[in-house]
Design a protein around this motif. Sequence first.
Motif, PDB file in Angstrom:
ATOM      1  N   SER A  21     -31.042   0.046 -34.552  1.00 40.74           N
ATOM      2  CA  SER A  21     -31.575   1.484 -34.509  1.00 40.74           C
ATOM      3  C   SER A  21     -32.915   1.577 -35.217  1.00 40.74           C
ATOM      4  N   THR A  22     -33.902   1.935 -34.724  1.00 43.21           N
ATOM      5  CA  THR A  22     -35.232   1.854 -35.702  1.00 43.21           C
ATOM      6  C   THR A  22     -34.890   3.093 -36.664  1.00 43.21           C
ATOM      7  N   ASN A  23     -34.143   3.945 -36.548  1.00 43.32           N
ATOM      8  CA  ASN A  23     -33.969   5.087 -37.382  1.00 43.32           C
ATOM      9  C   ASN A  23     -33.085   4.462 -38.601  1.00 43.32           C
ATOM     10  N   ARG A  24     -32.000   3.706 -38.302  1.00 42.48           N
ATOM     11  CA  ARG A  24     -31.006   3.079 -39.197  1.00 42.48           C
ATOM     12  C   ARG A  24     -32.015   2.195 -40.184  1.00 42.48           C
ATOM     13  N   ARG A  44     -36.335  -2.483 -27.480  1.00 39.91           N
ATOM     14  CA  ARG A  44     -35.055  -2.007 -27.088  1.00 39.91           C
ATOM     15  C   ARG A  44     -34.239  -1.945 -28.179  1.00 39.91           C
ATOM     16  N   GLN A  45     -33.381  -0.859 -28.125  1.00 35.40           N
ATOM     17  CA  GLN A  45     -32.331  -0.813 -29.333  1.00 35.40           C
ATOM     18  C   GLN A  45     -30.783  -1.026 -28.734  1.00 35.40           C
ATOM     19  N   THR A  46     -30.075  -1.761 -29.663  1.00 32.71           N
ATOM     20  CA  THR A  46     -28.826  -1.849 -29.118  1.00 32.71           C
ATOM     21  C   THR A  46     -27.575  -0.687 -29.738  1.00 32.71           C
ATOM     22  N   ALA A  47     -28.027  -0.099 -30.470  1.00 33.63           N
ATOM     23  CA  ALA A  47     -27.373   1.039 -30.933  1.00 33.63           C
ATOM     24  C   ALA A  47     -28.261   2.380 -31.431  1.00 33.63           C
ATOM     25  N   GLY A  48     -28.957   2.797 -30.296  1.00 30.92           N
ATOM     26  CA  GLY A  48     -29.881   3.998 -30.771  1.00 30.92           C
ATOM     27  C   GLY A  48     -29.074   5.072 -30.779  1.00 30.92           C
ATOM     28  N   ARG A  49     -29.638   5.940 -31.775  1.00 32.44           N
ATOM     29  CA  ARG A  49     -28.759   7.080 -32.464  1.00 32.44           C
ATOM     30  C   ARG A  49     -29.444   8.225 -31.758  1.00 32.44           C
ATOM     31  N   GLY A  50     -28.369   9.195 -31.319  1.00 25.87           N
ATOM     32  CA  GLY A  50     -28.942  10.436 -30.972  1.00 25.87           C
ATOM     33  C   GLY A  50     -28.184  11.522 -31.988  1.00 25.87           C
ATOM     34  N   ARG A  51     -28.624  12.871 -31.744  1.00 25.63           N
ATOM     35  CA  ARG A  51     -27.890  13.897 -32.635  1.00 25.63           C
ATOM     36  C   ARG A  51     -26.591  13.901 -32.304  1.00 25.63           C
ATOM     37  N   THR A  55     -24.830   8.245 -28.826  1.00 24.58           N
ATOM     38  CA  THR A  55     -25.750   7.065 -28.859  1.00 24.58           C
ATOM     39  C   THR A  55     -26.764   7.574 -27.950  1.00 24.58           C
ATOM     40  N   PHE A  56     -28.179   6.907 -28.160  1.00 17.40           N
ATOM     41  CA  PHE A  56     -29.083   7.087 -27.343  1.00 17.40           C
ATOM     42  C   PHE A  56     -29.338   5.735 -26.669  1.00 17.40           C
ATOM     43  N   HIS A  57     -29.441   5.897 -25.254  1.00 22.39           N
ATOM     44  CA  HIS A  57     -29.567   4.752 -24.479  1.00 22.39           C
ATOM     45  C   HIS A  57     -30.908   4.250 -24.566  1.00 22.39           C
ATOM     46  N   LEU A  65     -39.436   4.607 -31.497  1.00 22.09           N
ATOM     47  CA  LEU A  65     -40.301   4.831 -32.527  1.00 22.09           C
ATOM     48  C   LEU A  65     -39.627   5.684 -33.883  1.00 22.09           C
ATOM     49  N   SER A  66     -39.813   4.975 -35.151  1.00 24.50           N
ATOM     50  CA  SER A  66     -39.306   5.983 -36.171  1.00 24.50           C
ATOM     51  C   SER A  66     -40.393   5.735 -37.209  1.00 24.50           C
ATOM     52  N   VAL A  67     -40.677   6.995 -38.024  1.00 24.51           N
ATOM     53  CA  VAL A  67     -41.782   7.124 -38.819  1.00 24.51           C
ATOM     54  C   VAL A  67     -41.227   7.511 -40.099  1.00 24.51           C
ATOM     55  N   VAL A 105     -33.232  22.018 -29.686  1.00 22.91           N
ATOM     56  CA  VAL A 105     -34.538  21.904 -30.675  1.00 22.91           C
ATOM     57  C   VAL A 105     -35.237  20.678 -30.677  1.00 22.91           C
ATOM     58  N   ASN A 106     -34.564  19.621 -29.895  1.00 25.34           N
ATOM     59  CA  ASN A 106     -35.054  18.255 -30.033  1.00 25.34           C
ATOM     60  C   ASN A 106     -35.194  17.598 -28.734  1.00 25.34           C
ATOM     61  N   ASP A 107     -35.248  18.114 -27.614  1.00 27.16           N
ATOM     62  CA  ASP A 107     -35.396  17.233 -26.468  1.00 27.16           C
ATOM     63  C   ASP A 107     -36.736  17.821 -25.755  1.00 27.16           C
ATOM     64  N   LEU A 108     -37.463  16.657 -24.853  1.00 27.27           N
ATOM     65  CA  LEU A 108     -38.091  17.073 -23.877  1.00 27.27           C
ATOM     66  C   LEU A 108     -37.677  16.871 -22.555  1.00 27.27           C
ATOM     67  N   ILE A 118     -35.201  13.533 -30.112  1.00 25.85           N
ATOM     68  CA  ILE A 118     -35.801  13.382 -31.296  1.00 25.85           C
ATOM     69  C   ILE A 118     -34.682  13.547 -32.290  1.00 25.85           C
ATOM     70  N   LEU A 119     -34.804  12.521 -33.374  1.00 25.70           N
ATOM     71  CA  LEU A 119     -33.865  12.631 -34.267  1.00 25.70           C
ATOM     72  C   LEU A 119     -34.070  12.414 -35.616  1.00 25.70           C
ATOM     73  N   CYS A 120     -34.180  13.643 -36.461  1.00 22.57           N
ATOM     74  CA  CYS A 120     -34.680  13.483 -37.847  1.00 22.57           C
ATOM     75  C   CYS A 120     -33.589  13.095 -39.020  1.00 22.57           C
ATOM     76  N   GLY A 136     -37.204  10.192 -35.724  1.00 17.55           N
ATOM     77  CA  GLY A 136     -37.115   9.161 -34.806  1.00 17.55           C
ATOM     78  C   GLY A 136     -37.391   9.499 -33.506  1.00 17.55           C
ATOM     79  N   ILE A 137     -38.132   8.902 -32.642  1.00 16.93           N
ATOM     80  CA  ILE A 137     -38.530   9.419 -31.206  1.00 16.93           C
ATOM     81  C   ILE A 137     -38.039   8.373 -30.299  1.00 16.93           C
ATOM     82  N   GLY A 138     -37.267   8.933 -29.331  1.00 19.56           N
ATOM     83  CA  GLY A 138     -37.146   7.920 -27.817  1.00 19.56           C
ATOM     84  C   GLY A 138     -37.685   8.561 -26.818  1.00 19.56           C
ATOM     85  N   LEU A 139     -38.624   7.808 -26.130  1.00 21.66           N
ATOM     86  CA  LEU A 139     -39.214   8.525 -24.811  1.00 21.66           C
ATOM     87  C   LEU A 139     -39.160   7.414 -23.828  1.00 21.66           C
TER      88      LEU A 139
HETATM   89  C1  BTN Z   1     -31.265  12.665 -29.136  1.00 21.28           C
HETATM   90  O1  BTN Z   1     -31.393  12.641 -28.021  1.00 21.28           O
HETATM   91  O2  BTN Z   1     -30.211  13.106 -29.553  1.00 21.28           O
HETATM   92  C2  BTN Z   1     -31.933  12.196 -30.241  1.00 21.28           C
HETATM   93  C3  BTN Z   1     -32.351  10.886 -29.824  1.00 21.28           C
HETATM   94  C4  BTN Z   1     -33.380   9.932 -30.447  1.00 21.28           C
HETATM   95  C5  BTN Z   1     -33.919   8.537 -30.361  1.00 21.28           C
HETATM   96  C6  BTN Z   1     -34.796   7.930 -31.176  1.00 21.28           C
HETATM   97  S1  BTN Z   1     -34.859   6.444 -30.559  1.00 21.28           S
HETATM   98  C7  BTN Z   1     -35.853   5.891 -31.976  1.00 21.28           C
HETATM   99  C8  BTN Z   1     -35.071   6.459 -33.215  1.00 21.28           C
HETATM  100  N1  BTN Z   1     -34.055   5.431 -33.411  1.00 21.28           N
HETATM  101  C9  BTN Z   1     -32.662   5.846 -33.164  1.00 21.28           C
HETATM  102  O3  BTN Z   1     -31.700   5.150 -33.382  1.00 21.28           O
HETATM  103  N2  BTN Z   1     -32.743   7.192 -32.633  1.00 21.28           N
HETATM  104  C10 BTN Z   1     -34.298   7.500 -32.538  1.00 21.28           C
END
Ligand code: BTN
Length: 252
Positions: A21-24, A44-51, A55-57, A65-67, A105-108, A118-120, A136-139
């Motif tokens: 996860s780029t956020n982690r 790619r992320q193997t354990a992308g995190r969502g709110r 998990t974020f596929h 991307l995480s900044v 508040v966090n989806d497009l 988006i996950l802050c 963190g932004i997943g698009l």
């Molecule tokens: C959500 O939809 O609940 C938020 C998803 C956020 C996903 C992004 S992808 C880049 C960054 N790294 C993560 O593990 N999560 C965020």
Amino acid sequence: MLSKDSSNFGGNFLFFKEVDSTNRLAKELAVQGAKHGTVLIADRQTAGRGRLGKTFHSPVGGMYLSVIIRPDFPVSDMMSVTACTAAAVFCALQDYGISPKIKWVNDLFLNDRKICGILCEGGFSQTGHLDYLVIGIGLNLQKDENLPHELQHIVTDIASETGQVLCRNDIAASILRHLDRFLNEIHNRTFLEIYTANSYTIGKQVIITHQGTERTGLAIGYTQDCGLIVRFQDGSEAVIRSGTARFTGELG
Ligand code: BTN
């Protein structure tokens, strides 16, 4: 000013083929002292995190991307940062002629399905001061041929909806430019006009889940700090600042 050292984003770009996860990882680097504006991008992320612990596929074909930012604003602005980010993604896509809608508040969404989440996540000092924030932004840029069945009616991608295959690094750079501007102007709320005008939520009946209870009402607007204003059937109104909002008829 946003940053302690006035630097803009992108002085330090870190690219990964695969990461959990780029956020982690960004949080780990922030604790180790990574600078304001450090950007992590993964194929790619193997354990992308969502709110909310979801998990974020994150297969190849998306932008993950995480900044890291070191803000000088209070914790109470964190929700506005999420909204700022959504407005930045919106503006970046608009530059390509793509007009998504922003779901509080966090989806497009594009054509009624999710293209971006988006996950802050914040890190706090011992005195409770906001030390760093990871945005963190997943698009979803391209079609995922292995999209899990349960996501197929909820999630889509830009290529499938528009026929455009966007360059991942170009769209990332554009998002970061808009985000830097909006965050520098966060106190003027310049992002809020865009966030409101392109809302997917306002005007819809929403089910609010908060502390285990559910209430249905009409979403009528946002407060200056990005709370959702909901009017209930008895005419009373409430500002929702935490919990979730889903539309009537939508799966939880
Ligand atoms: C959500 O939809 O609940 C938020 C998803 C956020 C996903 C992004 S992808 C880049 C960054 N790294 C993560 O593990 N999560 C965020």
